[in-house]
Design a protein around this motif. Structure first.
Motif, mmCIF file in Angstrom:
data_model
loop_
_atom_site.group_PDB
_atom_site.id
_atom_site.type_symbol
_atom_site.label_atom_id
_atom_site.label_comp_id
_atom_site.label_asym_id
_atom_site.label_seq_id
_atom_site.Cartn_x
_atom_site.Cartn_y
_atom_site.Cartn_z
ATOM 1 N N TRP A 153 19.340 -61.177 -51.645
ATOM 2 C CA TRP A 153 19.480 -59.708 -51.201
ATOM 3 C C TRP A 153 20.036 -59.407 -50.105
ATOM 4 O O TRP A 153 20.767 -58.532 -50.059
ATOM 5 C CB TRP A 153 18.164 -58.970 -51.520
ATOM 6 C CG TRP A 153 18.091 -58.755 -53.075
ATOM 7 C CD1 TRP A 153 17.233 -59.428 -53.825
ATOM 8 C CD2 TRP A 153 18.582 -57.830 -54.202
ATOM 9 N NE1 TRP A 153 17.369 -58.938 -55.305
ATOM 10 C CE2 TRP A 153 18.072 -58.163 -55.268
ATOM 11 C CE3 TRP A 153 19.640 -56.866 -53.899
ATOM 12 C CZ2 TRP A 153 18.539 -57.235 -56.255
ATOM 13 C CZ3 TRP A 153 20.007 -56.127 -54.758
ATOM 14 C CH2 TRP A 153 19.550 -56.274 -56.041
ATOM 15 N N GLY A 154 19.636 -59.979 -48.826
ATOM 16 C CA GLY A 154 20.143 -59.737 -47.670
ATOM 17 C C GLY A 154 21.678 -59.970 -47.530
ATOM 18 O O GLY A 154 22.508 -59.196 -46.867
ATOM 19 N N SER A 155 22.291 -60.757 -48.374
ATOM 20 C CA SER A 155 23.638 -61.117 -48.265
ATOM 21 C C SER A 155 24.416 -60.204 -48.985
ATOM 22 O O SER A 155 25.411 -59.539 -48.928
ATOM 23 C CB SER A 155 24.027 -62.525 -48.999
ATOM 24 O OG SER A 155 23.543 -63.694 -48.145
ATOM 25 N N GLY A 165 27.464 -53.020 -46.623
ATOM 26 C CA GLY A 165 27.643 -52.336 -45.571
ATOM 27 C C GLY A 165 26.420 -51.794 -44.938
ATOM 28 O O GLY A 165 26.469 -51.202 -43.841
ATOM 29 N N PHE A 166 25.336 -52.575 -45.197
ATOM 30 C CA PHE A 166 23.848 -52.210 -44.628
ATOM 31 C C PHE A 166 23.459 -53.433 -43.774
ATOM 32 O O PHE A 166 22.649 -53.971 -43.941
ATOM 33 C CB PHE A 166 22.891 -51.856 -45.725
ATOM 34 C CG PHE A 166 23.285 -50.692 -46.437
ATOM 35 C CD1 PHE A 166 23.051 -49.442 -46.134
ATOM 36 C CD2 PHE A 166 23.853 -50.760 -47.780
ATOM 37 C CE1 PHE A 166 23.464 -48.133 -46.828
ATOM 38 C CE2 PHE A 166 24.123 -49.577 -48.423
ATOM 39 C CZ PHE A 166 23.903 -48.374 -48.034
ATOM 40 N N GLY A 167 24.134 -53.655 -42.766
ATOM 41 C CA GLY A 167 23.894 -54.784 -41.845
ATOM 42 C C GLY A 167 22.504 -54.850 -41.136
ATOM 43 O O GLY A 167 21.882 -55.755 -41.119
ATOM 44 N N LYS A 168 22.113 -53.838 -40.672
ATOM 45 C CA LYS A 168 20.950 -53.594 -40.185
ATOM 46 C C LYS A 168 19.754 -53.801 -40.970
ATOM 47 O O LYS A 168 18.946 -54.543 -40.627
ATOM 48 C CB LYS A 168 20.721 -52.293 -39.488
ATOM 49 C CG LYS A 168 21.477 -52.075 -38.221
ATOM 50 C CD LYS A 168 21.359 -50.734 -37.480
ATOM 51 C CE LYS A 168 22.300 -50.439 -36.209
ATOM 52 N NZ LYS A 168 22.325 -49.337 -35.754
ATOM 53 N N VAL A 169 19.900 -53.416 -42.132
ATOM 54 C CA VAL A 169 18.802 -53.519 -43.211
ATOM 55 C C VAL A 169 18.777 -55.177 -43.742
ATOM 56 O O VAL A 169 17.766 -55.727 -43.896
ATOM 57 C CB VAL A 169 18.981 -52.857 -44.436
ATOM 58 C CG1 VAL A 169 18.099 -52.864 -45.648
ATOM 59 C CG2 VAL A 169 18.948 -51.186 -44.207
ATOM 60 N N ALA A 170 19.984 -55.768 -43.722
ATOM 61 C CA ALA A 170 20.292 -56.939 -44.221
ATOM 62 C C ALA A 170 19.549 -57.969 -42.902
ATOM 63 O O ALA A 170 18.627 -59.020 -43.219
ATOM 64 C CB ALA A 170 21.673 -57.500 -44.412
ATOM 65 N N ASP A 171 19.658 -57.655 -41.766
ATOM 66 C CA ASP A 171 19.106 -58.289 -40.672
ATOM 67 C C ASP A 171 17.489 -58.372 -40.693
ATOM 68 O O ASP A 171 16.833 -59.387 -40.656
ATOM 69 C CB ASP A 171 19.568 -57.618 -39.336
ATOM 70 C CG ASP A 171 20.856 -57.999 -39.021
ATOM 71 O OD1 ASP A 171 21.629 -58.773 -39.411
ATOM 72 O OD2 ASP A 171 21.399 -56.981 -37.929
#
Length: 104
Positions: free
Chosen positions: A64-66, A72-78
Motif C-alpha cells: 500500500w505504501g508503494s 501522490g501521497f508521499g508523506k503518507v507512504a513514508d
C-alpha cells in the motif's frame, strides 16, 4: 491476507455480542481459547500465529505504501513504510521469543 480479514471479522463480531457474552471469553486468539491453561505447545502456536500475522501486515504496508506514493501521497507512504519497519522489528522480537521456548 486471509488471516488479517478473519481477525478483523472476529473483532467486529465480538463488538456485536452482548456484553455478557463478551466477558465469557468465548473467542479463540491464534487458535487458543484464552480461558485454557497455556502450555509450551499452545504458546509456540500462538507465537507462530503472531509472527505470521505481523508478516502479513508488513507486506500489506509495503504494497500500500508503494500504491499510495504513486498516487501522490508521499508523506503518507513514508509513514506506512515506517510502520512496515516497526512491524518487522516486532516480528524479530517474537521470533526471538519463539527461539527461547527451547530454553524454558
Amino acid at each position: 491476507m486471509g488471516i488479517y480479514i478473519l481477525h478483523h471479522l472476529q473483532l467486529q463480531l465480538h463488538q456485536l455480542l452482548p456484553e455478557k457474552l463478551q466477558t465469557q471469553e468465548i473467542f479463540n486468539r491464534g487458535g487458543i481459547n484464552i480461558t485454557e491453561d497455556i502450555n509450551k505447545d499452545k504458546l509456540e502456536h500462538l507465537l507462530e500465529h503472531w509472527i505470521e500475522h505481523n508478516k502479513n501486515h508488513s507486506q500489506s504496508f509495503n504494497e500500500w505504501g508503494s500504491r499510495i506514493r504513486q498516487a501522490g501521497f508521499g508523506k503518507v507512504a513514508d509513514e506506512l513504510l515506517e510502520a512496515e519497519q516497526k512491524m518487522d522489528e516486532c516480528t524479530q522480537i517474537l521470533e526471538r521469543a519463539k527461539e527461547k521456548m527451547d530454553n524454558e
